[in-house]
Write an enzyme that holds these catalytic residues in place. Structure first.
Site, PDB file in Angstrom:
ATOM      1  N   ARG A  46       0.827  -1.212   0.000  1.00  0.00           N
ATOM      2  CA  ARG A  46       0.000   0.000   0.000  1.00  0.00           C
ATOM      3  C   ARG A  46       0.859   1.259   0.000  1.00  0.00           C
ATOM      4  O   ARG A  46       0.455   2.294  -0.519  1.00  0.00           O
ATOM      5  CB  ARG A  46      -0.946  -0.003   1.202  1.00  0.00           C
ATOM      6  CG  ARG A  46      -2.088  -1.002   1.049  1.00  0.00           C
ATOM      7  CD  ARG A  46      -2.932  -1.144   2.316  1.00  0.00           C
ATOM      8  NE  ARG A  46      -3.057   0.061   3.094  1.00  0.00           N
ATOM      9  CZ  ARG A  46      -4.217   0.613   3.475  1.00  0.00           C
ATOM     10  NH1 ARG A  46      -5.346   0.058   3.130  1.00  0.00           N
ATOM     11  NH2 ARG A  46      -4.235   1.692   4.220  1.00  0.00           N
ATOM     12  N   ARG A  57       1.552  13.045  -9.163  1.00  0.00           N
ATOM     13  CA  ARG A  57       1.295  14.459  -8.908  1.00  0.00           C
ATOM     14  C   ARG A  57       2.495  15.308  -9.316  1.00  0.00           C
ATOM     15  O   ARG A  57       2.339  16.369  -9.918  1.00  0.00           O
ATOM     16  CB  ARG A  57       0.967  14.675  -7.423  1.00  0.00           C
ATOM     17  CG  ARG A  57       0.640  16.106  -7.057  1.00  0.00           C
ATOM     18  CD  ARG A  57      -0.572  16.672  -7.789  1.00  0.00           C
ATOM     19  NE  ARG A  57      -1.764  15.977  -7.378  1.00  0.00           N
ATOM     20  CZ  ARG A  57      -2.777  15.649  -8.216  1.00  0.00           C
ATOM     21  NH1 ARG A  57      -2.733  15.964  -9.480  1.00  0.00           N
ATOM     22  NH2 ARG A  57      -3.832  15.024  -7.764  1.00  0.00           N
ATOM     23  N   HIS A  60       2.605  15.768 -12.934  1.00  0.00           N
ATOM     24  CA  HIS A  60       1.671  16.829 -13.333  1.00  0.00           C
ATOM     25  C   HIS A  60       2.306  18.214 -13.216  1.00  0.00           C
ATOM     26  O   HIS A  60       1.815  19.176 -13.809  1.00  0.00           O
ATOM     27  CB  HIS A  60       0.407  16.792 -12.469  1.00  0.00           C
ATOM     28  CG  HIS A  60      -0.502  15.661 -12.768  1.00  0.00           C
ATOM     29  ND1 HIS A  60      -1.361  15.130 -11.837  1.00  0.00           N
ATOM     30  CD2 HIS A  60      -0.698  14.936 -13.897  1.00  0.00           C
ATOM     31  CE1 HIS A  60      -2.042  14.138 -12.375  1.00  0.00           C
ATOM     32  NE2 HIS A  60      -1.647  13.997 -13.630  1.00  0.00           N
ATOM     33  N   SER A  88       9.291   1.459   7.959  1.00  0.00           N
ATOM     34  CA  SER A  88      10.340   0.853   8.784  1.00  0.00           C
ATOM     35  C   SER A  88      11.734   1.104   8.235  1.00  0.00           C
ATOM     36  O   SER A  88      12.715   1.057   8.969  1.00  0.00           O
ATOM     37  CB  SER A  88      10.122  -0.661   8.889  1.00  0.00           C
ATOM     38  OG  SER A  88      10.358  -1.283   7.631  1.00  0.00           O
ATOM     39  N   SER A 149      -1.691   1.913   8.127  1.00  0.00           N
ATOM     40  CA  SER A 149      -2.631   2.809   7.441  1.00  0.00           C
ATOM     41  C   SER A 149      -2.262   4.275   7.619  1.00  0.00           C
ATOM     42  O   SER A 149      -2.302   5.056   6.667  1.00  0.00           O
ATOM     43  CB  SER A 149      -4.061   2.582   7.938  1.00  0.00           C
ATOM     44  OG  SER A 149      -4.536   1.326   7.543  1.00  0.00           O
ATOM     45  N   GLU A 152       0.604   5.359   5.324  1.00  0.00           N
ATOM     46  CA  GLU A 152       0.197   5.482   3.922  1.00  0.00           C
ATOM     47  C   GLU A 152      -0.635   6.739   3.695  1.00  0.00           C
ATOM     48  O   GLU A 152      -0.436   7.460   2.709  1.00  0.00           O
ATOM     49  CB  GLU A 152      -0.581   4.237   3.495  1.00  0.00           C
ATOM     50  CG  GLU A 152       0.265   2.980   3.515  1.00  0.00           C
ATOM     51  CD  GLU A 152      -0.414   1.814   4.198  1.00  0.00           C
ATOM     52  OE1 GLU A 152      -1.643   1.796   4.331  1.00  0.00           O
ATOM     53  OE2 GLU A 152       0.307   0.888   4.624  1.00  0.00           O
ATOM     54  N   ASP A 160       0.894  15.548  -1.563  1.00  0.00           N
ATOM     55  CA  ASP A 160       0.078  16.639  -2.094  1.00  0.00           C
ATOM     56  C   ASP A 160       0.466  17.979  -1.480  1.00  0.00           C
ATOM     57  O   ASP A 160       0.406  19.022  -2.144  1.00  0.00           O
ATOM     58  CB  ASP A 160      -1.406  16.345  -1.883  1.00  0.00           C
ATOM     59  CG  ASP A 160      -1.956  15.372  -2.920  1.00  0.00           C
ATOM     60  OD1 ASP A 160      -1.306  15.175  -3.970  1.00  0.00           O
ATOM     61  OD2 ASP A 160      -3.042  14.805  -2.696  1.00  0.00           O
TER      62      ASP A 160
END
Length: 185
Positions: A46, A57, A60, A88, A149, A152, A160
């Site tokens: 993930r 991004r 872009h 890790s 989670s 990520e 962003d």
């Protein structure tokens, strides 16, 4: 826990994590991104998905980005940079690729949580996202979410944030960015 309570918990965790990232490290990372001829990215699972979104991004914004292993990946040179996303800093393939990038003479940046990882001796810069990893280090931000989670999510938001900072630094007109967007859709 309700839907509202759950997403508020997640957003609060992300805000806490982003708030712990050192701004000076982010600014140094931006300078390295803008100096590099090509920027390569690697991560697994993930984390790879989040770092691929970051690479897209930056593409872009007109930055030449590549995911290690993609079929059209060019050769790396000493004018390029590898961004390793690993909480890790111990994931076998990213560590091996980072060593290879360093041998080539490229810059290596680690986006992760563990400052004492196997990547530490070979990185030019670590941007630390001090969130819970599989190592459960004492100073990591604990999370109520499963596994990595929070890392990520924070990685995606950090990407962003960095992109927006580049837009502002380079005074890029947002409307002009569509020239870099995929058009075979």
């Amino acid at each position: 826990m309700s839907y509202r309570e759950t997403y508020q918990t997640i957003l609060e965790e992300c805000e806490t994590a982003l708030g712990k990232v050192k701004e000076d490290d982010v600014k140094q990372f931006i300078e390295l991104l803008l100096e590099a001829e090509k920027v390569f990215f690697i991560g697994v699972g993930r984390v790879k998905l989040a770092v691929e979104a970051f690479a897209k991004r930056l593409a872009h914004l007109g930055i030449a980005t590549y995911i290690v292993g993609q079929i059209t990946e060019p050769a790396m040179t000493d004018k390029d940079m590898l961004v390793v996303a690993s909480g890790s800093g111990e994931s076998l393939v990213p560590v091996a690729i980072a060593r290879k990038a360093k041998q080539i003479g490229g810059k290596v940046v680690h986006l992760g949580s563990n400052p004492q990882s196997s990547l530490a001796p070979i990185t030019d810069l670590m941007v630390r996202i001090p969130v819970q990893t599989k190592l459960y280090l004492a100073d990591e931000i604990q999370s109520q979410q499963p596994m990595s989670s929070l890392f990520e999510q924070t990685l995606l938001l950090l990407g962003d944030t960095i992109a927006k900072m580049i837009v502002e630094k380079e005074q890029i007109e947002l409307k002009s960015l569509w020239q870099f967007h995929a058009n075979l859709e």
